[in-house]
Design a protein around this motif. Structure first.
Motif, PDB file in Angstrom:
ATOM      1  N   VAL A 403     -17.514 -91.033 -16.606  1.00  0.00           N
ATOM      2  CA  VAL A 403     -16.174 -91.338 -17.121  1.00  0.00           C
ATOM      3  C   VAL A 403     -15.214 -90.203 -16.795  1.00  0.00           C
ATOM      4  O   VAL A 403     -14.134 -90.411 -16.222  1.00  0.00           O
ATOM      5  N   VAL A 404     -15.608 -88.982 -17.143  1.00  0.00           N
ATOM      6  CA  VAL A 404     -14.736 -87.816 -16.957  1.00  0.00           C
ATOM      7  C   VAL A 404     -14.378 -87.620 -15.490  1.00  0.00           C
ATOM      8  O   VAL A 404     -13.237 -87.278 -15.155  1.00  0.00           O
ATOM      9  N   HIS A 405     -15.331 -87.840 -14.597  1.00  0.00           N
ATOM     10  CA  HIS A 405     -15.093 -87.617 -13.167  1.00  0.00           C
ATOM     11  C   HIS A 405     -14.177 -88.657 -12.543  1.00  0.00           C
ATOM     12  O   HIS A 405     -13.840 -88.551 -11.361  1.00  0.00           O
ATOM     13  N   ARG A 406     -13.780 -89.645 -13.330  1.00  0.00           N
ATOM     14  CA  ARG A 406     -12.820 -90.648 -12.860  1.00  0.00           C
ATOM     15  C   ARG A 406     -11.480 -90.530 -13.593  1.00  0.00           C
ATOM     16  O   ARG A 406     -10.660 -91.453 -13.551  1.00  0.00           O
ATOM     17  N   ASP A 407     -11.278 -89.388 -14.219  1.00  0.00           N
ATOM     18  CA  ASP A 407     -10.017 -89.115 -14.915  1.00  0.00           C
ATOM     19  C   ASP A 407      -8.916 -88.882 -13.876  1.00  0.00           C
ATOM     20  O   ASP A 407      -8.915 -87.880 -13.167  1.00  0.00           O
ATOM     21  N   ARG A 408      -7.984 -89.822 -13.790  1.00  0.00           N
ATOM     22  CA  ARG A 408      -6.938 -89.740 -12.777  1.00  0.00           C
ATOM     23  C   ARG A 408      -5.988 -88.567 -13.002  1.00  0.00           C
ATOM     24  O   ARG A 408      -5.367 -88.076 -12.054  1.00  0.00           O
ATOM     25  N   ASP A 409      -5.865 -88.123 -14.245  1.00  0.00           N
ATOM     26  CA  ASP A 409      -5.002 -86.977 -14.522  1.00  0.00           C
ATOM     27  C   ASP A 409      -5.547 -85.698 -13.899  1.00  0.00           C
ATOM     28  O   ASP A 409      -4.802 -84.743 -13.683  1.00  0.00           O
TER      29      ASP A 409
END
Length: 513
Positions: A403-409
């Motif tokens: 999940v975290v590795h797909r954080d667009r920010d």
């Protein structure tokens, strides 16, 4: 009258129990009512246990955050956080948050006794006791002293590939053979003796399958830890249950006994591998309990094999799937080899001069991290503010690296896509923010102690294989079926191997199996 009145005791007691349970559920619901999430997950942990049971937990967690936002309630007392900017709060170096009971489920119990482990222990004192004597062994500077042991296994691996697949034209189950390599190389580094996967071409003594089956249990039951106390951690049941012991642990104990006998006989022992260095640490500090040696060696094999194999599969999978990336990496490798800057096998020092290889390494760990569930911690006294919401003390909080590795920010609008170039094109501030948001090997105080073992293996094996072979994917329509079998979302794929440089061989490799 007494008899008549007593006849109402059962229904009154039942009603009271229902009322108490209802009040408890209401209390649990209310304390985190400000955190959005699926309705059933707010009432019971069986919902998140079911997500794991489906083997799609990593995808479900991603979808939940897409639906509900940066912070999602995944259980009555469990909150999932997406924002990479919150990594430091949850996995901090100082005054670390305690691990949840999920980790207690990981620890095996044999004959009524729990076997402690460096990774899973919740006791910070126990963790310090296990880590302090051996932490220096795992430094990257020290890790390069194991390089000849890794080279020895790489040599055996390549010889087996040539004999079994290149010379015969047979199809290679590449994912499985990478797993064989990962197990054997960590055996070589730990004991100066491989486990025998490569030579035998099979799962020796069912070590791989035993580990998978155990963690299939751990992954699901870890979401409802109380169930573990009823069965696996029930001391009475454990004493009655027949235990044949883990083949991996038995292998470790046999190597330890052989080494101790050799040491007693000669007054010396191999000073290169992990086992000899662990034994040296115990000799310096007699207060270390005897069981620590097995905890260290078996943890090496357990933690240093599957995760590394997943990482290797991911790099090759994405390079094959994205030929433009493979072309760029091959060009970098071929030019360096022609200029005399690379040898075969590639050394650690040489690999650190290859920027595109480093970018592919980081992107592989980002797009398909080895651990596919939440890294759970318990909110300390005073609570935490995460993503602008107050989370009360005692709440379980966690981040799933998928999940975290797909954080667009943090990683950009194309965070769902494989693009190694993001690590080369970003400015220093962006690259630093991405690095700090990576949970590939955990983060903070309890990050993976053995991550440098994986670094050494991957940075050496991947360029060596690509210099030596062409890999052609077989049946691409059936490839890439990803299942979260336990902690690690994994997949297999078949390839055909063809030599690129026939002069390269390891016919003189010493057999240590």
């Amino acid at each position: 009258m007494l008899v008549q009145s007593s006849s109402y005791l059962v229904p009154i007691s039942a009603i009271a129990l229902v009322v108490l349970l209802g009040l408890r559920l209401l209390q649990q619901y209310a304390r985190l009512k400000h955190v959005p999430g699926p309705f059933l997950a707010k009432l019971t942990n069986f919902e998140r246990a079911y997500w794991v049971w489906t083997r799609r937990a990593h995808e479900i967690h991603i979808n939940l955050h897409q639906e509900y936002g940066k912070i999602v309630r995944c259980g009555p007392n469990m909150v999932s956080v997406e924002s990479g900017l919150e990594v430091e709060k949850i996995y901090r170096m100082r005054d670390p948050l305690k691990k949840s009971d999920y980790y207690h489920v990981i620890l095996p119990m044999i004959k009524g006794k729990i076997l402690p482990g460096l990774f899973a222990t919740q006791d910070e004192g126990m963790h310090r006791m296990l880590k302090k004597p051996i932490a220096g062994v795992y430094s990257m500077t020290n890790m390069t002293s194991f390089e000849d042991l890794v080279d020895r296994t790489i040599g055996v691996f390549l010889n087996q590939l040539d004999a079994r697949f290149v010379n015969t034209g047979a199809i290679c189950d590449w994912g499985t053979w990478l797993q064989y390599f990962a197990f054997d190389v960590v055996g070589e580094m730990t004991f100066s003796k491989r486990l025998g996967f490569l030579e035998q071409g099979k799962d020796v003594e069912n070590i791989m399958s035993d580990i998978w089956h155990w963690f299939e249990y751990v992954a699901v039951i870890g979401q409802i830890p109380w169930a573990d106390y009823i069965w696996a951690k029930n001391s009475t049941v454990s004493k009655l249950r027949q235990s044949r012991g883990s083949p991996m642990v038995q292998f470790a104990k046999k190597r330890e006994a052989d080494r101790a006998l050799h040491s007693d006989t000669t007054g010396d022992y191999d000073t290169r591998d992990f086992l000899s260095r662990f034994m040296s640490a115990m000799k310096k500090d007699p207060s270390i309990p005897p069981w620590a040696l097995t905890a260290w060696t078996s943890s090496n094999v357990l933690a240093g094999s599957d995760t590394t194999a997943i990482f290797l599969r991911t790099m090759f999978k994405n390079l094959i799937e994205h030929p433009e990336s493979l072309k760029k990496l091959r060009q970098e490798l071929d030019e360096a080899f022609e200029e005399g800057r690379l040898s075969k096998p590639v050394t650690w020092k040489q690999s650190q001069t290859l920027p595109y290889l480093e970018a592919c390494f980081k992107e592989a760990g980002r797009i398909h991290p080895p651990f596919g569930l939440h890294l759970e911690r318990i909110v300390p006294e005073g609570g935490l503010v995460l993503c602008g919401k107050e989370i009360p003390e005692g709440t379980i909080v966690g981040m799933n690296a998928w999940v975290v590795h797909r954080d667009r920010d943090v990683f950009g609008e194309d965070a769902d896509s494989w693009r190694p170039e993001r690590w080369l094109e970003s400015d220093d501030a962006t690259r630093r923010r991405m690095d700090q948001s990576l949970l590939t090997f955990g983060a903070g105080h309890r990050s993976c102690l053995g991550k440098h073992i994986s670094y050494l293996e991957i940075y050496k094996l991947v360029p060596t294989i690509l210099l030596e072979y062409d890999l052609e994917l077989v049946n691409p329509d059936k490839a890439w079926k990803i299942e979260n079998r336990w902690f690690v979302p994994q997949f297999g794929f078949n390839v055909r191997l063809r030599k690129r440089s026939p002069e390269f061989n390891f016919t003189d490799v010493k057999d240590s199996c």
